[in-house]
Write an enzyme that holds these catalytic residues in place. Structure first.
Site, mmCIF file in Angstrom:
data_model
loop_
_atom_site.group_PDB
_atom_site.id
_atom_site.type_symbol
_atom_site.label_atom_id
_atom_site.label_comp_id
_atom_site.label_asym_id
_atom_site.label_seq_id
_atom_site.Cartn_x
_atom_site.Cartn_y
_atom_site.Cartn_z
ATOM 1 N N SER A 9 11.301 7.753 14.410
ATOM 2 C CA SER A 9 10.442 7.226 15.164
ATOM 3 C C SER A 9 10.572 7.130 16.648
ATOM 4 O O SER A 9 11.349 5.906 16.769
ATOM 5 C CB SER A 9 9.455 5.896 14.729
ATOM 6 O OG SER A 9 9.171 6.334 13.264
ATOM 7 N N LEU A 10 10.102 7.997 17.518
ATOM 8 C CA LEU A 10 10.776 7.855 18.901
ATOM 9 C C LEU A 10 9.949 7.079 19.868
ATOM 10 O O LEU A 10 10.097 6.102 20.434
ATOM 11 C CB LEU A 10 11.164 9.193 19.631
ATOM 12 C CG LEU A 10 11.759 9.328 20.786
ATOM 13 C CD1 LEU A 10 13.275 8.721 20.804
ATOM 14 C CD2 LEU A 10 11.988 10.714 21.164
ATOM 15 N N HIS A 11 8.521 7.454 20.137
ATOM 16 C CA HIS A 11 7.667 7.119 20.768
ATOM 17 C C HIS A 11 7.704 6.781 22.037
ATOM 18 O O HIS A 11 6.766 6.519 22.837
ATOM 19 C CB HIS A 11 7.063 5.815 20.003
ATOM 20 C CG HIS A 11 6.911 6.018 18.599
ATOM 21 N ND1 HIS A 11 6.432 7.245 17.955
ATOM 22 C CD2 HIS A 11 7.148 5.237 17.586
ATOM 23 C CE1 HIS A 11 6.152 7.079 16.510
ATOM 24 N NE2 HIS A 11 6.667 6.010 16.379
ATOM 25 N N GLU A 36 0.779 -1.279 -0.183
ATOM 26 C CA GLU A 36 -0.027 0.018 -0.151
ATOM 27 C C GLU A 36 0.766 1.190 0.144
ATOM 28 O O GLU A 36 1.944 1.244 0.695
ATOM 29 C CB GLU A 36 -0.986 -0.090 1.227
ATOM 30 C CG GLU A 36 -2.060 -1.141 1.167
ATOM 31 C CD GLU A 36 -2.734 -1.061 2.464
ATOM 32 O OE1 GLU A 36 -4.230 -1.315 2.103
ATOM 33 O OE2 GLU A 36 -2.430 -0.503 3.366
ATOM 34 N N GLU A 96 10.680 -0.794 7.131
ATOM 35 C CA GLU A 96 11.668 -0.039 7.674
ATOM 36 C C GLU A 96 12.805 0.205 6.607
ATOM 37 O O GLU A 96 13.672 -0.660 6.038
ATOM 38 C CB GLU A 96 12.599 -0.814 8.864
ATOM 39 C CG GLU A 96 13.779 -0.063 9.257
ATOM 40 C CD GLU A 96 13.801 1.288 9.763
ATOM 41 O OE1 GLU A 96 14.722 1.935 9.046
ATOM 42 O OE2 GLU A 96 12.918 1.772 10.463
ATOM 43 N N CYS A 142 6.796 -5.746 7.386
ATOM 44 C CA CYS A 142 7.924 -5.193 8.193
ATOM 45 C C CYS A 142 8.387 -6.099 9.199
ATOM 46 O O CYS A 142 7.716 -6.660 9.784
ATOM 47 C CB CYS A 142 7.181 -3.905 8.885
ATOM 48 S SG CYS A 142 8.570 -2.981 9.829
ATOM 49 N N CYS A 183 -0.808 7.070 9.743
ATOM 50 C CA CYS A 183 0.298 6.509 10.440
ATOM 51 C C CYS A 183 0.198 5.367 11.283
ATOM 52 O O CYS A 183 -0.738 5.001 12.027
ATOM 53 C CB CYS A 183 1.042 7.507 11.244
ATOM 54 S SG CYS A 183 2.432 7.105 12.202
#
EC number: 2.1.1.192
Length: 357
Positions: free
Chosen positions: A229-231, A95, A175, A119, A348
């Site tokens: 991408s921390l999060h 996608e 990734e 992924c 996202c």
């Protein structure tokens, strides 16, 4: 000659295209013509390349192919977002998403590209990782998403404008830095002024923290934007959310980011998903200020888009703004990303390799 034996022209740079045409005993300039037809006009049929001699079109049809991924299905969101389900040559599905720059639905678009089928990172909040990992994409399959999306968009909007897609983000399935060589090859193809001609600063590569790739990217001399991408701002929580953190914990990741900034002079963007009752406390905000304030960095807060079967929840608006205020008071350059495409599962973390709704 069957299609398996035919030369794949999508993914060739201009020099390679010219060499291929020379090998067909054609003049070098024919390579430039074919190159423009593919990369500027999204043309995959040699018989539509009207400025080529009929004999050359026939020869190309016998000996070559241009495999732009086939659009199986398209969904259009209320805000004008468009999600494409595309099929590759081996029937694998990916996608990609077009996100309008503004809500008037008449603006240019940002294209979100996938770099892998599935992924391998398996982030606990993300739909893509729940489906497992199948394979890396080739550069021609990454570029094919751009060409296929632009062709579909031009057709539906009845507009041939080259600027329909003004930005590209490598934030789709996969990734990117675990498919490093093919991703960088696709970046150069996007940027080539003789073809697609997308400015380097209009390209963003997002990573969950693949340190080896960050170090290599710093050496590329490409003026793109790196997004992290921390999060989470402590290892115990980040280990749970992003399993890659167990290989590259924060004390390994951040020196690599600091080196990247020092070497490139480029500001880094940090992405932070807002997960209700998970990573939005005052203590979380304080940790983030301590981590990011010394850096040349922007911070994007992304309210979570809920995914069926996963336990995470989207926070209330008041909580989002409270967390934002703590970070702003701490001196960070912070913004809240405007939601796009969530009603068609195109936001996202919501991409899969099929349509489940």
């Amino acid at each position: 000659m069957n299609s398996i034996e035919k030369k794949q022209l999508l993914g060739l740079d201009l020099n390679q295209m010219e060499e291929f045409l020379l090998g067909l005993e054609e003049p070098r300039f024919r390579g430039r013509q074919v190159y423009k037809w593919i990369y500027q006009k999204e043309c995959s049929s040699f018989y539509e390349m009207s400025d080529l001699p009929r004999s050359l079109r026939k020869k190309l049809d016998e000996k070559a192919r241009v495999s732009i991924p086939r659009v199986l299905k398209q969904r259009v969101g209320k805000d004008g977002s468009r999600k494409f389900l595309m099929e590759l040559d081996d029937k694998k599905k990916i996608e990609c998403v077009l996100l309008p720059q503004s809500r008037d639905k008449k603006s240019s678009y940002t294209l979100c590209l996938s770099t892998q089928v599935g992924c391998p990172i398996a982030c606990s909040f993300c739909a893509t990782g729940q489906s497992g990992f199948q394979r890396n994409l080739k550069a021609f399959e990454i570029i094919g998403q751009y060409l296929g999306s632009k062709k579909e968009l031009s057709k539906r909007l009845k507009s041939p404008r080259a600027e329909l897609i003004s930005n590209v983000v490598y934030m789709g399935m996969g990734e990117p830095l675990l498919n490093y060589d093919e991703v960088i090859k696709s970046v150069h193809m996007l940027n080539d002024p003789r073809g697609i001609n997308l400015g380097q600063r209009r390209i963003t590569i997002s990573t969950s923290g693949e340190v080896a790739g960050i170090k290599k990217l710093a050496q590329e001399n490409i003026q793109l934007t790196l997004a992290i991408s921390l999060h989470a701002c402590d290892n115990s929580l980040r280990d749970q959310l992003i399993p890659l953190n167990r290989k590259y914990p924060l004390e390994v990741l951040f020196p690599a980011i600091e080196d990247y900034i020092a070497f490139t002079g480029r500001r880094v963007t940090f992405e932070y998903l807002l997960l209700d009752e998970v990573n939005m406390s005052r203590n979380d905000a304080n940790k983030m200020v301590k981590l990011l304030k010394p850096l040349l960095a922007n911070l994007n807060l992304i309210p979570y888009n809920e995914i069926e079967g996963l336990p995470f929840k989207k926070p209330e608006t008041a909580k989002i703004w409270q967390f934002y205020q703590w970070l702003q008071d701490g001196g960070l350059n912070v913004s809240i990303r405007e939601e796009r495409g969530s009603d068609i599962n195109a936001a996202c973390g919501q991409l899969r390799s099929d349509y489940r709704r």
